[in-house]
Each structure stands twice: as structure tokens, then as C-alpha cells.
Design an enzyme around this catalytic site. Structure first.
Site, PDB file in Angstrom:
ATOM      1  N   ASN A  96      10.523  15.675 -31.567  1.00  0.00           N
ATOM      2  CA  ASN A  96      10.553  15.455 -29.763  1.00  0.00           C
ATOM      3  C   ASN A  96      10.760  14.139 -29.382  1.00  0.00           C
ATOM      4  OD1 ASN A  96      10.024  18.681 -29.714  1.00  0.00           O
ATOM      5  ND2 ASN A  96       7.943  18.005 -30.392  1.00  0.00           N
ATOM      6  N   TYR A  99       3.794  17.210 -22.781  1.00  0.00           N
ATOM      7  CA  TYR A  99       4.018  18.360 -22.088  1.00  0.00           C
ATOM      8  C   TYR A  99       4.062  17.974 -20.549  1.00  0.00           C
ATOM      9  CZ  TYR A  99       3.063  21.353 -26.231  1.00  0.00           C
ATOM     10  OH  TYR A  99       3.123  21.911 -27.461  1.00  0.00           O
ATOM     11  N   MET A 109       6.099  12.523 -29.441  1.00  0.00           N
ATOM     12  CA  MET A 109       4.571  13.266 -29.323  1.00  0.00           C
ATOM     13  C   MET A 109       3.898  12.715 -30.164  1.00  0.00           C
ATOM     14  SD  MET A 109       3.806  16.959 -29.823  1.00  0.00           S
ATOM     15  CE  MET A 109       4.563  17.863 -28.509  1.00  0.00           C
ATOM     16  N   TYR A 146       7.027  17.454 -34.657  1.00  0.00           N
ATOM     17  CA  TYR A 146       7.171  16.169 -34.017  1.00  0.00           C
ATOM     18  C   TYR A 146       8.453  15.882 -33.784  1.00  0.00           C
ATOM     19  CZ  TYR A 146       2.440  16.847 -34.610  1.00  0.00           C
ATOM     20  OH  TYR A 146       0.808  17.304 -34.547  1.00  0.00           O
ATOM     21  N   ASP A 160      12.116  19.974 -30.477  1.00  0.00           N
ATOM     22  CA  ASP A 160      12.268  20.674 -31.769  1.00  0.00           C
ATOM     23  C   ASP A 160      12.164  21.985 -31.647  1.00  0.00           C
ATOM     24  OD1 ASP A 160       9.452  21.251 -31.853  1.00  0.00           O
ATOM     25  OD2 ASP A 160       8.898  19.515 -32.876  1.00  0.00           O
ATOM     26  N   HIS A 177      19.960   7.167 -12.504  1.00  0.00           N
ATOM     27  CA  HIS A 177      18.876   6.034 -12.947  1.00  0.00           C
ATOM     28  C   HIS A 177      17.747   6.725 -12.770  1.00  0.00           C
ATOM     29  CE1 HIS A 177      17.245   1.936 -12.095  1.00  0.00           C
ATOM     30  NE2 HIS A 177      16.850   2.302 -13.076  1.00  0.00           N
ATOM     31  N   ASP A 207      16.856   3.009 -19.609  1.00  0.00           N
ATOM     32  CA  ASP A 207      16.712   2.409 -18.224  1.00  0.00           C
ATOM     33  C   ASP A 207      15.907   0.897 -18.682  1.00  0.00           C
ATOM     34  OD1 ASP A 207      15.950   1.483 -15.814  1.00  0.00           O
ATOM     35  OD2 ASP A 207      14.479   3.392 -15.352  1.00  0.00           O
TER      36      ASP A 207
END
Lengths: 149, 149, 149, 149, 149, 149, 149, 149, 149, 149
Positions: free
Chosen positions: J132, J112, J74, J130, J30, J22, J64
Site C-alpha cells: 500500500n 487508515y 504502511m 503491505y 493491496d 495540489h 508535492d
């Protein structure tokens, strides 16, 4: 240390005998035994004698009742009928803690061959010559483990 | 398995609690606890519930009597006074096996901070939410270990 | 075993004290000491008491004469002036084997902090509480090593 | 360094001969010996000669009295009866430190075969050709180890 | 051994000084130096003295000419102007093999701090106290390496 | 880089030839040689040709004079008497740097079998087919190593 | 835990059965089985019974339909026709989850030989004797994997 | 070797630049650069010059166009406006293979600080002083990778 | 990703085919192939089909022209003359990217024996049964590698 | 492959998401993302796109619900309000498989920083810039796991 567990069993030795199963062997070796180059994993017990380690192991590990022999000692070189004092003590311990088993004597180099097939070798600082024993683990039955009452 | 030792303690967990000393902590974590990325070494207990592991550990490990608190559970998020059933069971177990200790509740993120400093985390498959407990090991006295009679 | 070397020094402990240099510390810890999670490498000496290990180490390792203190024990919690019997034995051993050094007492948590900076911790099965000592290695002089006569 | 122990024994070599038992072999090899690819674990002793290492080992390790041969050197290729000076020194050392043992000569490739079965090979920088010896460890008796008086 | 290479440089030490670059430090430590717990990788040179290792390293490694200091020794505790014989030998060696560099003295604990930042520590069995030196590698120019003529 | 040492010898290759002893083999392999799956440890020399590596090794490693053959190359498949240019260069190098040795040709699959028993394989980016050579290390004599004058 | 995946499959066991391919074997072993020294990688499932683990594996792993036998149990020593209750449960599970396969009985030592060739051994805490089963993985067809609808 | 891939890229270096992503740095270091103790993983390229490695990397790795600077060289100590020949070659290579980027000069110790944060350091045997360059990887676009036509 | 290199080749697979030499084999295995227990190192390619991996490898790796066979597929069990669609695609790919080679069919268990001797096994998620191929690497010629124009 | 489990989840990725608890994060990166040097363990998914991996993970891992944000992408550099097509697909997938969660955009360098604290990074070969996403694992409830009916 832990409650209800023999204090001579350190973490590595406890781990070892817990991984052993029905029919696996453990060698308790004296201070002169060539423990390190036979193959099995070695557990150091420097400063402890072989009788103490044997007692500690038998306190928690049964011997094998499926086969005629479950404990062996090394025969005295040149005197095959001799029973050194330390070997007599092994026999007493086995009778007191494991039951009606004979500790059979095995010629020196045959004993080394048996040791090569063991699960573990415990390298003690037993000073007495011939202070070596091999034990074969038996089946643990449900009523023998710890139960919360 | 071994005679006289709780069967839920596998080789790794036995080794773990044998290495712990006075004041070291162990976390017993439920199936949703983020056990793997907090830092301490994780011992997997997949398929076992947290209550069973807690019983097994308390069967052989005393709690610390040198300090006011020696056991903690995670507080319910948004309901700090709630006592989930699994936590009540933890309290019962502690009283039966360890003595007169209160299992104190700790806010979720503070509980994670405590877990980061533990010696080990045991990752169970406890389904019940809040099925987490931290135990602090106490001193083992000579009369508590196994003795050959 | 080896000729002329204390038999309680197993391969790992011999290796350890041989790598230590002037000013490095070694902790000999009792059975309840939290040895495994303080940082230094732990050498297990399960089944051996702390006095035996201390004797074995002092048989081959001098204490440091460059500084005012070279040996420390843990102060009894709640009774700072008490000198437990095992600590008195430490003091005797140090005097007999190392020279005129006092084994200084250090408060429990300060002792843990010192232990964190040691080179090694030897985890014994010393039953007696407060059976912990820290030794600081001194300089070995050429006339002290083994010389073939 | 350590008190009472030969200073040429570094941590790794001390560890090695402490793990060896009755009947295990150790090779002390010269600078041209093919030490690294025969199988046994190699302990580097760069910069030390073979005679020094042999002295250091024999200072603490007895030879085997259970068998007729316990020390061997490599036979000169093409001149089997030659006894190079370094080999004569080996024989003197053995007689002075270990007792009445002959250092037997063994043909070059048979010597390599023996070396393959050793516990360890110590790779020295002995310049002299044929500066190689194999020693078989004997039994250490209780009166031979260090005793606190 | 290898042709044209100093024989005291074993495989590990050769590897070490070959990996070092402009400005990296190497410590040559005496038998009492606390080599193992300062941080840098330790290369054992048991049985060899510090002067021999220093000679071997300087035979193949230049000192740094970009900075005012490129070699350091440990100051005698309590006698900062003393120049022990082993340190005078270091100075001679440096002048003969590396050029016009002063071996600067550094207070004991400051020397330890420098040692912590070194690339390697070579642990010798130099018996003489203060037999420690730190060398800073310089630039190797193309005309200095081996060239097939 | 190091003074007086061939610059093509990186740390790993220097370490390798320093560990080799009398009679050990090293393979210098071209860019198409199946270096990685024959068994011996592989040292990568990507971007370097086989002739350069052979020169660098022969600069510091003698060939074996105890046996009739000490250098081998791979025979051209289907043209056993051919001598590719790279092989002629190998022969020249051996004559210039090692002495009067013939580089013997060996059938492709027999060459692979020899390679499996070598101490090391150096994997170069030699573009020329059949740019492979095996060298057998000889004895290094004391007058051949580096000596401080 | 993960959605749609049997909760008894911890990370290591999930990883294991995902790496297995057509024809690979997995042993689910009871608490007395000598799991650790037969060769295959052991996955501990301390505290879980063999029936649970078998159910969890069969929930996601098909049995092999290319061969006549794909599941085996250990024959009772001395009573080859007996079918212990735990083995009957194995048979039921296999029929319910895998299809019309017989769980064949195999003599004790032949069963050990089969186990030595398995991909993995899962060491459970199954108390019931003969609570051991070997399963052979079949082909997984595209329609059987998870598909996003 | 592989078709269509620069031959100076050995397995480790190919692996390295394939793992690098947008914005990661790689250092190509000359023979005197202190490559081994700055932190990043070192890839040895002994025997190869820095220009060759730079060409090989730029053949397959674009520079970063998201930021104003994507390539750096070390400033000459004491002569900040000098452009050594090897650095001019770096600039040419970058322009030919990567595009209109300036190779910026950076003071020696600031260059070391940049190197500490790189993904990898390639340790070449570039003899020319100041033969060091740092490259920052850019984005690879789909049309730039290999496509089967 | 890298310029000019097939994007399906991740770091590990690039590394693998770069280490392979003339005559080494690589297995591209389907999702049901028992990849993990045959011996060779396994490279996971989960989520990629076997045809894609085969294309990626053949884009950079030539097949062997020294021997009559350089590519093999698994024969359909019970239907040795069948050519599954995925195998026809393998044949097309080989012809398009490697040249005039036949993909030979091999009986299932003989195919496993070939796989045991391969350098690597790539474990894909190819759904189609019999989606397995073994490729034998050929010689890469200088004109085939990347050249800066 | 396994029944009922998404086929894109290889052994390592299955293991990874099974260990997550949890609140733990996983990054799907990518082909240009700097995955390897941010800190978290990297799982390679070369040849697979980020959308496929995201689908596979969400098939078995809930997000969650205890916190306001559980998924992030991103932000486009220089165009913070842009929603690239791959990001729109991420949002659709999350809505279809996980529920009513927004995929929040995060500035590049802040993304990052979040990635550095994740449990794992999955390195895909997603070509689209992008591509990601970071996912935060939620609680798995007992009714969501596999149950034998």
C-alpha cells in the site's frame, strides 16, 4: 438575477436556450397545452404568461434565417383564419425582437407533432387559449454576444 | 451561444450564477487548485484561463456592496506581499467591471477554508500559479437587468 | 391549471404545500435572496413576484394559531424600524387571507437561520428589496377542505 | 391537507392532474387492474375506492368538450350490455361534477390499450370488479380557477 | 390485492413493515402531522384514516413484549389528561389485535422527537386531531407466519 | 417476518406480487435460467428453491380463471413428453393451493419469449433442471383478503 | 493537469477518448452546432475553440487506417466547394498530427446523421461557422503508449 | 451458479464479500433482527437460514488472525450464560471452516452498536431467536485463491 | 480476494458471471475493441490481458453443451485463415478449462453484431490485436458448486 | 488506449488523477486493504499489482514539493523497522519517476486515518502484504504538459 439578462429567464431556462443550437426548436405553451407527455423536457414557468417568456427568449436567441419558416402558432380549431389577440402579440414581438419573420399557423394536431420534436417545452400559465408558439433558433454571430468594451 | 451574454458562460455556469443570491461566493480556480474535494459543486472550465472566466462572470454578476470585502485571492506561499501578474490582472478586471473593490489576499489554507463554503468552484486550466479568485455576489437592481426597449 | 385552485401554484408548489404539516415553514424569497445554498429544497418561481406567490399559498394554506408568531419578514439592514412597501403588502395579504396575524420583522442573518430550517424556499423574481416572507402552516380543519355538495 | 382542495388528492396526485393538459387521459383503476406494467406512471391510492378518487379528480379537473367522448369504463367480459353498480355511480358522478357526458364502455383489452396511452394510472383498492374509468382532461377557463375576491 | 393480507397494505407499506425488525418504530400520522420533514421515509396513505392503517399494520405486525412500552399517542396540547375519541379507538384496536398494551401519551414535541427516530412515517388523511400513533414492532414467532397446511 | 404471511416472501417479492394485477405473469426461475437479460425486473432468491417460492406465491396469489391456461413449465429439450420430478411437484402445488389448473409445458425458446413479457422473474437457486414455472395472477375477491373479525 | 498529457483534455474528455475503441467517432462541434439533441453524450468545452480541442484529441488519439475515410467536416450550405479557413486548419492539423488523411466534406444534414451515431460530441465555443469535424479512432499500437524507460 | 463457489452466495453477496478487506465486519442477521435501519447496506437473504449463509461466507472468507476476537454472537436477554442451539452451530461452523476461533457473546444493545459499524448486514429468514453472528474478515494469502493447475 | 476464487475476478465481474444463466454470452475484449458503445454493460479490466480474464472466467463458468458452438473469436481482417498467437492461446485455455470446444472465427462486423447481444463486455488492456473472445455460459450442475465436505 | 499515456490508466483512473489538484492524496491499496468502507471513492484495479498502478500514476502525476512528506507506506505490524520488498520497490519507483522523495512509513491504523482523507483509493490485486502507498499530488508546471511541437 443577472446584469444584462432578461429577468424572466430562470436558471433552467437560461441553461436550456444556451444548450440549443442552430435549428433546434423551443415550444412556449399556454396553461392548457398538454406539455408533460409529448416527450421533450419540460421547463415549468407557472405564473408567467407566454408573451413574457417569448419576449425573454427572443431577447437573447435569434431565429433561423437559413430556412423559410422559423416560428409557428396553433391554428384555431374550427376557424383556421382567425388570429387570436395573443397570436397577434406573438407576431409583433417576433417582428420587434427577431426581424421580419412570419409566425405561421399550424393545425392543432400537426402542432403537437412539431412539439414532440422540440428541444424543450416551456409550460406557462398563459390564460388565453391558443397562447402557444414554437421558435427555431438561428445562428449567433460573434458580434452579437457580450463583449467587454 | 446567446445574444448579449458573455460567450465563455456555458449552460452550467450560466445556471450557476443565476442561482446565486446576495452574499453567495464563487471560486475561480487555477489548473493546480484542489477543486474537486473541497465540497462545493465543481464546474469544469478546462482549456479556459481564470481571467477569462472572471471577466465573463463579472460581466453579468455584481459584487457585494453591503460588506467591506467582496473579492479575495490566494497569498503567495512564503512571500505574502508579492502580487503575481495574474492577481494584478484580477484587480484590474474587478475595477473595470465591478467597481472600486480591493481583491484581498488570504493565506493559502485560509483560502481553502473560504472555498469550502462557496456556492461553486469553477475549475479552469489557468497555468499561472496563484490564479485563483473568490467573488461575493451583490444585489442586482431592476435597472441592471435586460429590458426590452 | 385546475378548477378552484390558485393558478400561480404549479405542480411542484402544490405538491410542496400539500406535504407540509402543522408547524412547517415555507420561505417566499425575492430575486436577490441566496435561496439555493441554505439547505431546504428550492422551488423556482422565476418571473413571478413574491406577493403573488404569497397570495397563492395563503389561498389554500392556513397559518398556525397554536403559537404567538406565524409569519416573518426580513428587517431592513441599518434601518430596523422601516417597513418597505412590499412588506406592508405582505401584512395586508396576511390579514385579508389568513386572519389577525402580525408579520414580525427579523434581523437579516437571523432570518437566514430561520430559512435554513424551513421545509421549502420559493425563489421568486420579486424585484423589490426585502420582498421575503416566512409562513408557518397551521391546522386544516375538515370544514375547510373541498366538499362535494 | 389544503383549504378548498379535495382531501383525497395527495401531493403526488395533485401534482399529476396539475401537469395534465387539454386532451391528456388519466385512468382510475380498481384493485385487480394490472396497473403497474402498462407503461404510464402509477400513482398508488391503496385503501381508497375508485369512486372517491374519481370524485376528487372531477372536483378540480374538467372533461374535454372538444371531442365526442371524454370518459370510458371497461365492458363486462361476456356481458357487454351490463352496467355494474360501480359504473352507474361513475356515470352519476360525471353528470353531477363534469356535465352532460356519457361514460362509454370499452372492451377489456381495448381498454388496456387506451390505458397504455394515458398520462397516469391511479391504482385504488376498489373492491368492486369493473371499477375502472378513464377521464380526458378538458380546457380550464380563467373564471374557473381560484380568485382572491 | 393478495389473499390473506389486509387490503389497506399497499406494496410500499407491505414492503416497509416486512423490513422492520424487533424494536423498530412506525408512526401512523394524521392529516396535519408534519410528516415530510422529520427524517424518516414517508409512506403516503392519502384518503385513508389512521385507524384503518393501524388496524392493517396490527393485523400482521406484533408489538414488542421485551420492553414496558410499545405504543404511544400524542398528548392533547393544553389538556394532558384528555383522551380524544380517535385515541380511545387506537387503544381498543391495540387491545383487540395486539394484546394487553397501553397506548401511552407523549407531549407534542417529545412525540416529534420519537417520530424522528422511527423507521417509517405513514401519512394518512385522518381528519381527527391527535390521530397519531407510534408502534414498536415485536418478535414474530415461527408459529405466527403463514404455513401451508 | 409478518404474522399470517408466508415467510419466504421478502420485502421485494411481497411488493412485487402486491403490484401485480389480473393477468400479469411472474416467472419462478431455476439456478441456470438466464433471468437477468430477458427484460423484466429480477428479484433474487438465492439459496431458495423454486418449489418453496412457488408455494409462497400461491399462498397469497390466485391464478387466473378467465383464460384456459394460467401456469406453464419448460418442456425438456429433446424429450417433450418427459415430466421431471420438480415439474410434477409444481403441478401438485398448483392443485393444492390454486385449484384445478394444468401446468402446461412450453418449448424452451417459446418459454423464454413468454418470460420476456412477465412482470417479474424470481431467480432462485433451484438445482433441479427445468425447475421453472410461470404463473398468471387472477382476480382477488373481497372475501379472500384479510378481515379483522 | 497531468504531465505529458495535453492540457485541454479535462477529466471528462480524457475519460471519453480512453473509452473509445477502433472505429468509434467523436464530433468536435462549433458554438452553433445543435449538439445537445442528437443523441450522443455531450462534453461541454465552453470557451475553447474547435481547433484546440481537435489538436488535443489528435495528440493522443490515432485515426483509423482500416477504412478509406477517417475525418469529415461540414460542407458550406449553398457553396459545396468552399473551404472555410477553420476547415483548412483542421486539414493541416490532421496532416501534422495524424498522418496523410483527407478531411472529407459532408452535406449539412448528412453530417447531422453521422453525428447521431458518434460516441461523443464535444461542444466548443468555436465562433467560426463550419468549425465542425468528426474523427474516427484508429488502433493504438503498443509502441505508441507511454513506457517507463 | 458458478463452479467451485458456494451456491448460497448470490451475485450481491459475492460482490459484497469480495469488496471487504482485512478487518471489515459482516453481520448475518436472523428474521427478527432490525437490519434495515442501522446504517450498513443490507443484503436480503429471505428464505435462507443464518447457518447456511454463515457456512457460505466462511467457505470463501477467512477470519482475522491479527486480533484476539473475530466472531461475535448476541447474548440472550436475561440469561447471559445461555448458549442457544443456533449459536452452538455457529461455533461448530467457525471451528470447522475458519479455525480455532471463539464466537464471543455480546450484550444485545452493544451488538447493535457493533452492527452499525459493519460493512454489510445479511438479512436472513432464520427463525431461531439469537440467530445472529458478526464475522471479521482476515487476510487472504496467495496460496488460498483459485489457481489454474 | 476470496479463498478458492480466481483472483482476477473483481467484485463486479464476479457479480456479472453469477447473474448469467444458461445461454448468456460474455465478451472479453482487447484494448482496441469498441467496447463502450455497443450496448451491453461494460466491465473495465484495465491493465489485465484478455487471456488472464478468460482463464479466470473459465475457472468458474462452464461452456454450453446444448448447442454446436459456445466460443468465438474475431477473424483477421483480410486474412480469414490466420490464427493469431493470442487466439491459439484462447483455444488452448478453452480446451484445458472447459472441454472439447472449438473457438470459431467470425468476421469482424459479424463479431460486433454478436457482441451487441451479449450480457456483458469485459474491456481488457490486451495489447495483441484480435485478442477478443465470446463465451456462452452452460449449465452448472450441483456437483460442480462448492460443497462443505 | 491512448498515445503517450500509460496503458494501465483506464478511463476512471485517468479521470481521477486529472481532477486531483495540489495537495490531494491518492491511495494505491493491496488486495487485502479495506478499501471500500473508508469513505473515499474507490477505483477498482482488480488483477493489477500496486507497483504497476504506482508507476502508471507517477508517469503523469508529480509529487508535492511544498511539504516535507509526499509519499507514505504502511508500517509492518509488530516489526516497525522492516522494509518489505514491495515497499522497497515503491521507494525505487518514486525515486526514478518523481524525484528525491522518501516513502515514509506510517503505523497501520494511522495509515487508515490518512486513507480516509484521500481523494481516491485504487483497489489493486497486489498479493504482497503491505503493498500500500499514499501519494500527494504536486503542482504541474506548463512545461510538463503535452505540447504540440
Amino acid at each position: 438575477m443577472l446584469k444584462g439578462i432578461h429577468p424572466l429567464l430562470g436558471p433552467e431556462l437560461l441553461h436550456a436556450i444556451r444548450t440549443m443550437g442552430h435549428g433546434d426548436h423551443i415550444v412556449i405553451a399556454d396553461a392548457n397545452f398538454p406539455s408533460s407527455f409529448l416527450g421533450p423536457k419540460v421547463i415549468r414557468a407557472d405564473g408567467v404568461d407566454a408573451v413574457g417568456i417569448t419576449e425573454a427568449i427572443l431577447a437573447h436567441m435569434p431565429l433561423d434565417t437559413f430556412v423559410p419558416e422559423a416560428a409557428w402558432r396553433m391554428e384555431v380549431v374550427g376557424d383556421p383564419t382567425a388570429v387570436p389577440e395573443v397570436c397577434a402579440t406573438f407576431q409583433d414581438l417576433v417582428n420587434r425582437l427577431a426581424g421580419d419573420f412570419t409566425v405561421h399557423s399550424v393545425e392543432r394536431f400537426a402542432f403537437y407533432e412539431m412539439a414532440k420534436k422540440a428541444a424543450y417545452i416551456v409550460a406557462t400559465t398563459e390564460f388565453r387559449l391558443y397562447g402557444n408558439i414554437i421558435l427555431k433558433k438561428g445562428v449567433v454571430h460573434p458580434h452579437e454576444v457580450y463583449r467587454v468594451s
